[in-house]
Design a protein around this motif. Structure first.
Motif, PDB file in Angstrom:
ATOM      1  N   PRO A  46     -40.966 -39.481 -26.081  1.00  0.00           N
ATOM      2  CA  PRO A  46     -40.702 -38.583 -26.987  1.00  0.00           C
ATOM      3  C   PRO A  46     -42.493 -37.886 -26.206  1.00  0.00           C
ATOM      4  N   TRP A  47     -43.310 -38.983 -25.343  1.00  0.00           N
ATOM      5  CA  TRP A  47     -44.877 -38.239 -24.597  1.00  0.00           C
ATOM      6  C   TRP A  47     -44.316 -36.877 -23.591  1.00  0.00           C
ATOM      7  N   GLU A  90     -34.884 -33.847 -29.594  1.00  0.00           N
ATOM      8  CA  GLU A  90     -34.967 -33.477 -27.890  1.00  0.00           C
ATOM      9  C   GLU A  90     -35.162 -31.908 -27.977  1.00  0.00           C
ATOM     10  N   ASN A  91     -35.059 -31.389 -29.691  1.00  0.00           N
ATOM     11  CA  ASN A  91     -34.957 -29.788 -29.834  1.00  0.00           C
ATOM     12  C   ASN A  91     -36.645 -30.011 -30.657  1.00  0.00           C
ATOM     13  N   PHE A  92     -36.861 -30.242 -31.652  1.00  0.00           N
ATOM     14  CA  PHE A  92     -38.059 -30.578 -32.267  1.00  0.00           C
ATOM     15  C   PHE A  92     -39.550 -31.432 -31.502  1.00  0.00           C
ATOM     16  N   ALA A  93     -40.422 -30.617 -31.757  1.00  0.00           N
ATOM     17  CA  ALA A  93     -41.516 -31.121 -31.019  1.00  0.00           C
ATOM     18  C   ALA A  93     -42.692 -30.971 -31.596  1.00  0.00           C
ATOM     19  N   ARG A 227     -44.324 -35.272 -18.362  1.00  0.00           N
ATOM     20  CA  ARG A 227     -43.128 -35.703 -19.364  1.00  0.00           C
ATOM     21  C   ARG A 227     -43.370 -37.209 -18.756  1.00  0.00           C
ATOM     22  N   PHE A 228     -43.796 -37.843 -19.573  1.00  0.00           N
ATOM     23  CA  PHE A 228     -44.054 -39.307 -19.722  1.00  0.00           C
ATOM     24  C   PHE A 228     -42.089 -40.190 -19.208  1.00  0.00           C
TER      25      PHE A 228
END
Length: 228
Positions: A46-47, A90-93, A227-228
């Protein structure tokens, strides 16, 4: 034929048939293709971080209270910037940008004779909540909106005796995209609009004055995504 001989014949036939069936089954099993295990696809972390070059382009505008026809203008600046993104889905950040940027403040309109009034550094951390579109393959556009809190520091003076720009909140809008080269690395283009109107205190020729700077900068970034 005696009953005993008949029983032995039946038993031998059954044994032979069993061996033939068993042999055929083993051969069939040996000749069946073996399916390879399905590859394990690692879920992305997610990071995400980006390193960008930012062009900070303020809108020229502002006024000094009680001075008719007063106006202000500001220099542009190009600086390095770091941002950190966390994906809730997947869409919201959410994205937080960190960086500092210097700007000159010049008099305009009836204040044009003052030339450079002063200069100031800005620390404008901006938090935006984003929606990422995921149906374009490696091209991943997004939009966002959020809030900014700008800290003004290290004010210097030109024609002014003193200058103090007040820290302030502002709103932010955002649009951009990542073009992913592989699972981790990508190229990023990002544009933000900040709505930022800080108040200030200034002293010119011994006269204390107040006013408002209409900065409302565009922030245009180009950089590298990881992207990790």
């Amino acid at each position: 034929m005696s009953a005993r001989l008949l029983g032995m014949s039946v038993l031998a036939a059954a044994t032979l048939a069993s061996g033939m069936v068993g042999g055929a089954s083993a051969a069939d099993i040996a000749s069946m293709p073996v399916k390879a295990p399905a590859p394990v696809i690692e879920a992305p972390s997610p990071w995400q971080i980006r390193v960008r070059a930012l062009a900070v382009l303020p809108h020229d505008g502002g006024s000094v209270d009680g001075v008719p026809g007063s106006d202000l203008s500001y220099s542009n600046s190009v600086v390095p910037e770091l941002d950190i993104t966390y994906y809730f889905t997947e869409n919201f950040a959410a994205e937080l940008i960190l960086g500092v940027t210097p700007h000159d403040i010049d008099g305009g309109g009836s204040l044009s004779g003052l030339g450079k009034i002063g200069d100031v550094w800005l620390l404008p951390p901006t938090l935006t909540f984003q929606y990422h579109f995921t149906n374009f393959g490696a091209f991943k556009p997004y939009i966002g909106a959020g809030i900014n809190y700008t800290v003004f520091f290290d004010e210097g003076t030109g024609s002014a005796d003193s200058l103090d720009v007040k820290d302030t909140f502002g709103w932010a809008l955002q649009i951009g995209f990542d073009y992913m080269l592989d699972q981790h690395w990508g190229i990023n283009v990002d544009v933000k609009k900040l709505f930022l109107k800080p108040d200030f205190d200034v002293t010119v020729n011994g006269t204390p004055l107040t006013g408002t700077a209409d900065l409302d900068p565009w922030i245009v970034g180009l950089g590298v995504t990881y992207r990790f």
